[in-house]
Design a protein around this motif. Structure first.
Motif, mmCIF file in Angstrom:
data_model
loop_
_atom_site.group_PDB
_atom_site.id
_atom_site.type_symbol
_atom_site.label_atom_id
_atom_site.label_comp_id
_atom_site.label_asym_id
_atom_site.label_seq_id
_atom_site.Cartn_x
_atom_site.Cartn_y
_atom_site.Cartn_z
ATOM 1 N N SER A 62 0.806 -1.210 0.000
ATOM 2 C CA SER A 62 0.000 0.000 0.000
ATOM 3 C C SER A 62 0.847 1.272 0.000
ATOM 4 O O SER A 62 0.414 2.292 -0.489
ATOM 5 N N LYS A 63 2.057 1.200 0.527
ATOM 6 C CA LYS A 63 2.908 2.385 0.570
ATOM 7 C C LYS A 63 3.898 2.338 -0.590
ATOM 8 O O LYS A 63 4.667 1.393 -0.728
ATOM 9 N N SER A 64 3.835 3.369 -1.415
ATOM 10 C CA SER A 64 4.727 3.467 -2.558
ATOM 11 C C SER A 64 5.162 4.914 -2.709
ATOM 12 O O SER A 64 4.365 5.830 -2.501
ATOM 13 N N PHE A 72 2.317 7.505 -1.929
ATOM 14 C CA PHE A 72 1.026 6.870 -1.734
ATOM 15 C C PHE A 72 1.046 6.092 -0.425
ATOM 16 O O PHE A 72 2.031 5.453 -0.095
ATOM 17 N N THR A 73 -0.079 6.138 0.298
ATOM 18 C CA THR A 73 -0.179 5.400 1.560
ATOM 19 C C THR A 73 -1.145 4.224 1.474
ATOM 20 O O THR A 73 -1.227 3.433 2.396
ATOM 21 N N ARG A 74 -1.895 4.117 0.349
ATOM 22 C CA ARG A 74 -2.841 3.006 0.212
ATOM 23 C C ARG A 74 -3.101 2.695 -1.257
ATOM 24 O O ARG A 74 -2.911 3.546 -2.125
ATOM 25 N N ILE A 75 -3.554 1.482 -1.502
ATOM 26 C CA ILE A 75 -3.979 1.070 -2.833
ATOM 27 C C ILE A 75 -5.246 1.844 -3.183
ATOM 28 O O ILE A 75 -6.115 2.052 -2.338
ATOM 29 N N GLY A 76 -5.361 2.288 -4.423
ATOM 30 C CA GLY A 76 -6.528 3.045 -4.863
ATOM 31 C C GLY A 76 -6.401 4.542 -4.656
ATOM 32 O O GLY A 76 -7.266 5.301 -5.102
ATOM 33 N N GLU A 77 -5.352 4.984 -3.982
ATOM 34 C CA GLU A 77 -5.148 6.413 -3.747
ATOM 35 C C GLU A 77 -4.772 7.104 -5.053
ATOM 36 O O GLU A 77 -4.026 6.577 -5.861
#
Length: 170
Positions: free
Chosen positions: A96-98, A121-126
């Motif tokens: 989730s973190k990228s 990014f801190t989550r998938i779908g962000e």
């Protein structure tokens, strides 16, 4: 070694696209550029293609190709500076973190600025948005004689994936 077309002439990015398909990488693209069916219909309406979908009413809104949220950017007859916005969605492989870092190889005769140059990014779908500012240098400000596109590349890299954005300007 350059890739040639069927007539054995050197190819350019218009012929090659964003990259070669590698199926194992395609299942985890990292970032995607969302564009809805309605976005494409609005674009087609603005180019004079009416009634492509009878259930969709064309609006009197002009949409230039460069403003479509698409993972490439083509600008023709640039005089001065143009800024476009792109929005990406994190669809990572479960991490989730990228953090993606921008790298730019500008087309010759143009300067490119990406802002911000880091997407966290801190989550998938962000979703995150960024702008690409393209500026013509020197004598490229005159459209006379500008018939050839110049090619560059913006890449977004994290520890796992690379997202390529071909840049074409004239």
């Amino acid at each position: 070694m350059p890739i040639n077309d069927a007539s054995d002439n050197p190819t350019n990015p218009f012929q090659l696209g964003s990259d070669h398909l590698r199926p194992t990488k395609a299942v985890d693209p990292g970032l995607v550029y969302d564009a809805s069916y309605a976005d494409y219909l609005l674009f087609l309406c603005s180019t004079g293609v009416p009634n492509l979908d009878p259930s969709f009413k064309c609006l009197n809104v002009s949409m230039e190709a460069r403003n479509l949220n698409y993972p490439s950017l083509a600008i023709s007859d640039l005089n001065g500076t143009i800024t476009v916005k792109r929005t990406v969605t994190n669809v990572g492989d479960g991490n989730s973190k990228s953090v993606y870092f921008a790298q730019v190889r500008p087309p010759s005769e143009f300067s490119i600025k990406v802002s911000p140059h880091v997407l966290s990014f801190t989550r998938i779908g962000e979703k995150k948005s960024f702008t690409i500012t393209v500026k013509a240098k020197g004598d490229t400000l005159s459209p006379i004689g500008k018939t050839e596109y110049k090619f560059g590349l913006l890449t977004w890299n994290d520890e796992v994936t690379t997202s390529r954005v071909p840049l074409q300007c004239r």
